[in-house]
Design a protein around this motif. Structure first.
Motif, PDB file in Angstrom:
ATOM      1  N   ASP A   1       0.836  -1.207   0.000  1.00 51.85           N
ATOM      2  CA  ASP A   1       0.000   0.000   0.000  1.00 51.85           C
ATOM      3  C   ASP A   1       0.867   1.252   0.000  1.00 51.85           C
ATOM      4  O   ASP A   1       0.585   2.219  -0.706  1.00 51.85           O
ATOM      5  N   VAL A   2       1.929   1.252   0.792  1.00 51.14           N
ATOM      6  CA  VAL A   2       2.820   2.402   0.846  1.00 51.14           C
ATOM      7  C   VAL A   2       3.544   2.577  -0.487  1.00 51.14           C
ATOM      8  O   VAL A   2       3.672   3.704  -0.998  1.00 51.14           O
ATOM      9  N   MET A   3       3.992   1.479  -1.069  1.00 42.65           N
ATOM     10  CA  MET A   3       4.711   1.574  -2.346  1.00 42.65           C
ATOM     11  C   MET A   3       3.815   2.030  -3.492  1.00 42.65           C
ATOM     12  O   MET A   3       4.281   2.630  -4.459  1.00 42.65           O
ATOM     13  N   ASN A   4       2.516   1.780  -3.400  1.00 37.37           N
ATOM     14  CA  ASN A   4       1.579   2.177  -4.458  1.00 37.37           C
ATOM     15  C   ASN A   4       0.988   3.560  -4.252  1.00 37.37           C
ATOM     16  O   ASN A   4       0.163   3.998  -5.055  1.00 37.37           O
ATOM     17  N   MET A   5       1.407   4.253  -3.200  1.00 39.81           N
ATOM     18  CA  MET A   5       0.895   5.603  -2.971  1.00 39.81           C
ATOM     19  C   MET A   5       1.464   6.562  -4.022  1.00 39.81           C
ATOM     20  O   MET A   5       2.643   6.498  -4.337  1.00 39.81           O
ATOM     21  N   PRO A   6       0.602   7.434  -4.543  1.00 38.61           N
ATOM     22  CA  PRO A   6       1.116   8.405  -5.513  1.00 38.61           C
ATOM     23  C   PRO A   6       1.964   9.461  -4.824  1.00 38.61           C
ATOM     24  O   PRO A   6       1.737   9.811  -3.667  1.00 38.61           O
ATOM     25  N   LEU A   7       2.947   9.954  -5.533  1.00 39.61           N
ATOM     26  CA  LEU A   7       3.829  10.982  -4.969  1.00 39.61           C
ATOM     27  C   LEU A   7       3.314  12.364  -5.234  1.00 39.61           C
ATOM     28  O   LEU A   7       2.733  12.785  -6.062  1.00 39.61           O
TER      29      LEU A   7
END
Length: 116
Positions: free
Chosen positions: A110-116
């Motif tokens: 979930d953290v890795m798929n968060m948009p920047l």
């Protein structure tokens, strides 16, 4: 959400069984100090807590295996009821560990798929 709470309470239980310390409560400012310094207590990190929980599960599984082997060899101190209870405890501990791992992997994804 109750599953997560149950798993966290299980980890805390393992942590207390193996004698590790969690976060200590804040010192009471109104407490009387008799001139002795309390030893500095380093709070356990997440990694240490997780490692201790895994070691606890490993110890439970080893004890269960040793008890089952003793039963198979005919040791009179290893009765069937104790063997079955130890096997169930081992199984529950392992399932809880796998569930925690799955939740950690999901949180990481979930953290890795968060948009920047």
């Amino acid at each position: 959400m109750s599953d997560v709470s149950a798993i966290l309470s299980q980890i805390r239980s393992y942590q207390s069984q193996i004698g590790t310390r969690g976060l200590e409560a804040a010192p009471n400012p109104n407490a009387v100090d008799f001139g002795r310094q309390a030893p500095a207590v380093k709070p356990a990190s997440f990694g240490e807590t997780l490692q201790n929980a895994l070691q606890g599960v490993n110890n439970i599984q080893k004890e269960s295996g040793a008890l089952a082997q003793a039963f198979e060899l005919g040791d009179p101190r290893a009765d069937l009821a104790r063997v079955m209870v130890a096997a169930q405890q081992s199984q529950v501990a392992f399932r809880a560990t796998v569930e925690v791992r799955n939740r950690l992997v999901q949180a990481y994804q979930d953290v890795m798929n968060m948009p920047l």
